[in-house]
Design a protein around this motif. Structure first.
Motif, PDB file in Angstrom:
ATOM      1  N   ALA A 114       0.763  -1.210   0.101  1.00  0.00           N
ATOM      2  CA  ALA A 114      -0.023   0.049  -0.206  1.00  0.00           C
ATOM      3  C   ALA A 114       0.878   1.264   0.202  1.00  0.00           C
ATOM      4  N   GLY A 115       0.353   2.313  -0.482  1.00  0.00           N
ATOM      5  CA  GLY A 115       0.966   3.626  -0.428  1.00  0.00           C
ATOM      6  C   GLY A 115       1.801   4.015  -1.927  1.00  0.00           C
ATOM      7  N   ASP A 140       5.657   9.136  -0.232  1.00  0.00           N
ATOM      8  CA  ASP A 140       5.548   9.602   1.202  1.00  0.00           C
ATOM      9  C   ASP A 140       5.623   8.272   2.046  1.00  0.00           C
ATOM     10  N   HIS A 141       4.768   7.227   1.962  1.00  0.00           N
ATOM     11  CA  HIS A 141       5.012   6.129   2.886  1.00  0.00           C
ATOM     12  C   HIS A 141       4.611   4.961   2.098  1.00  0.00           C
ATOM     13  N   VAL A 142       5.153   3.883   2.386  1.00  0.00           N
ATOM     14  CA  VAL A 142       5.014   2.479   1.943  1.00  0.00           C
ATOM     15  C   VAL A 142       4.747   1.341   2.935  1.00  0.00           C
ATOM     16  N   VAL A 143       3.874   0.694   2.741  1.00  0.00           N
ATOM     17  CA  VAL A 143       3.373  -0.353   3.923  1.00  0.00           C
ATOM     18  C   VAL A 143       3.367  -1.610   3.107  1.00  0.00           C
ATOM     19  N   ALA A 166       8.840   5.162   5.872  1.00  0.00           N
ATOM     20  CA  ALA A 166       8.337   6.757   5.558  1.00  0.00           C
ATOM     21  C   ALA A 166       9.473   7.132   4.627  1.00  0.00           C
ATOM     22  N   LYS A 167       8.946   8.095   3.674  1.00  0.00           N
ATOM     23  CA  LYS A 167       9.989   8.830   2.959  1.00  0.00           C
ATOM     24  C   LYS A 167      10.746   7.818   2.128  1.00  0.00           C
ATOM     25  N   PHE A 168       9.903   6.968   1.509  1.00  0.00           N
ATOM     26  CA  PHE A 168      10.572   5.917   0.554  1.00  0.00           C
ATOM     27  C   PHE A 168      11.144   6.419  -0.752  1.00  0.00           C
ATOM     28  N   ARG A 169      12.394   6.237  -1.145  1.00  0.00           N
ATOM     29  CA  ARG A 169      12.968   6.606  -2.273  1.00  0.00           C
ATOM     30  C   ARG A 169      13.601   5.481  -3.134  1.00  0.00           C
TER      31      ARG A 169
END
Length: 343
Positions: A114-115, A140-143, A166-169
């Protein structure tokens, strides 16, 4: 503890510089005599419209667009329309993966992510070489949540492992070598049916690899293991993972990108090499199945009822209802109606 050891072992890659064009240089030497599509100059093979279309696509995915009064990036619209389900999830079936030992087994279920529609910045399809495309996204975020089945001493338990970043790049270079001669031999009708589209698209791909796969995150927001029927087991796992994160989070985050850019990248590249070395299903011809028009009928005018509507809707309006033109164009129209025209 094993996870910490894995990440810590990647510290040795800290000072190694990755060349995003290394695979391009190898390809230039190994593809002599094969005309490959040049992403830096698509007009040389496809015409000037191709360069313009690619530039428009780059702009759309990276620019803000209006989504029911909310400003978001175009790539988020594409993800919602073409990749994610109605709940905003991307689901992978991993049920074929398991580990079986005497008196113990562990098997995987669905992996849901998700995200992926929370992209804050995107720079895609930047041609840094004739066949090398650089891509960068910030999310912004990945779950991620993985369903797990445990069997031990005759007792079976189902649970899950959930990780939120958080703050996934992600920075990914893709080497995509497309044989121009094979591309021009492809009939348009072969691309109109989603059931066969990948067989047809991969048929003209010479090779695919990932020279760069740099993935990082600013923070592990949460790490949770739960859902097991045994409260003692669940509590023990949560205490262990909590202690591990508290003690070794800094080390994990420091080596996170090296883990992806060396180990995960190597696994992906090995799989792609194996995949393209295997015999693939032949791309079916337009007349190979009753769902398509026979060649003797291909000169008849296109019936837009069958081209753009679902079979039952087309049949109700006097069409054939056979999906003889495939379903790709209909699905594209649905995406445009739902996400661009809002009808």
């Amino acid at each position: 503890a094993a996870i910490v050891v894995v990440f810590e072992s990647h510290r040795v890659y800290k000072d190694i510089e990755v060349n995003p064009l290394q695979a391009q240089e190898v390809l230039d030497q190994s593809s002599q005599g094969v005309e490959l599509l040049n992403f830096q100059n698509l007009s040389s093979s496809l015409g000037s419209w191709a360069d313009a279309a690619l530039n428009q696509l780059r702009s759309f995915v990276s620019d803000e667009v209006d989504d029911d009064g909310v400003q978001t990036l175009g790539i988020n619209l594409i993800m919602n329309a073409a990749v994610l389900d109605e709940s905003g999830l991307w689901t992978f079936d991993l049920s074929n993966y398991s580990l079986v030992e005497p008196n113990f087994s562990i098997s995987l279920g669905n992996l849901t992510i998700a995200g992926l529609d929370s992209v804050k910045r995107a720079s895609l399809l930047d041609a840094i070489g004739p066949q090398t495309l650089m891509n960068e996204v910030e999310i912004d975020h990945v779950v991620g949540e993985l369903q797990v089945n445990l069997v031990t001493d005759g007792a079976e338990m189902n649970g899950f492992v959930r990780l939120e970043l958080a703050k996934f790049r992600a920075i990914m270079a893709v080497l995509l070598a497309i044989d121009v001669d094979e591309l021009w031999d492809l009939e348009l009708g072969n691309l109109l049916d989603s059931e066969h589209i990948f067989d047809c698209l991969f048929g003209f791909v010479h090779s695919v690899s990932f020279p760069v796969l740099d993935v990082s995150a600013s923070e592990i927001t949460s790490f949770e293991v739960g859902g097991f029927s045994s409260a003692n087991l669940e509590r023990a796992i949560q205490e262990l993972t909590g202690l591990t994160l508290t003690t070794f989070k800094a080390s994990i985050m420091e080596n996170f990108s090296y883990f992806f850019d060396f180990t995960i990248k190597a696994i992906l590249n090995s799989y792609m090499e194996y995949y393209f070395s295997q015999p693939m299903d032949a791309c079916p011809k337009l007349s190979a199945t009753d769902r398509f028009l026979k060649r003797t009928e291909s000169t008849n005018p296109v019936d837009f009822r069958d081209l753009l509507l679902k079979p039952n809707e087309a049949l109700g309006l006097g069409g054939r209802g056979l999906e003889q033109y495939g379903d790709i164009l209909r699905k594209l129209v649905e995406v445009v109606n739902d996400n661009v025209l809002k009808i």
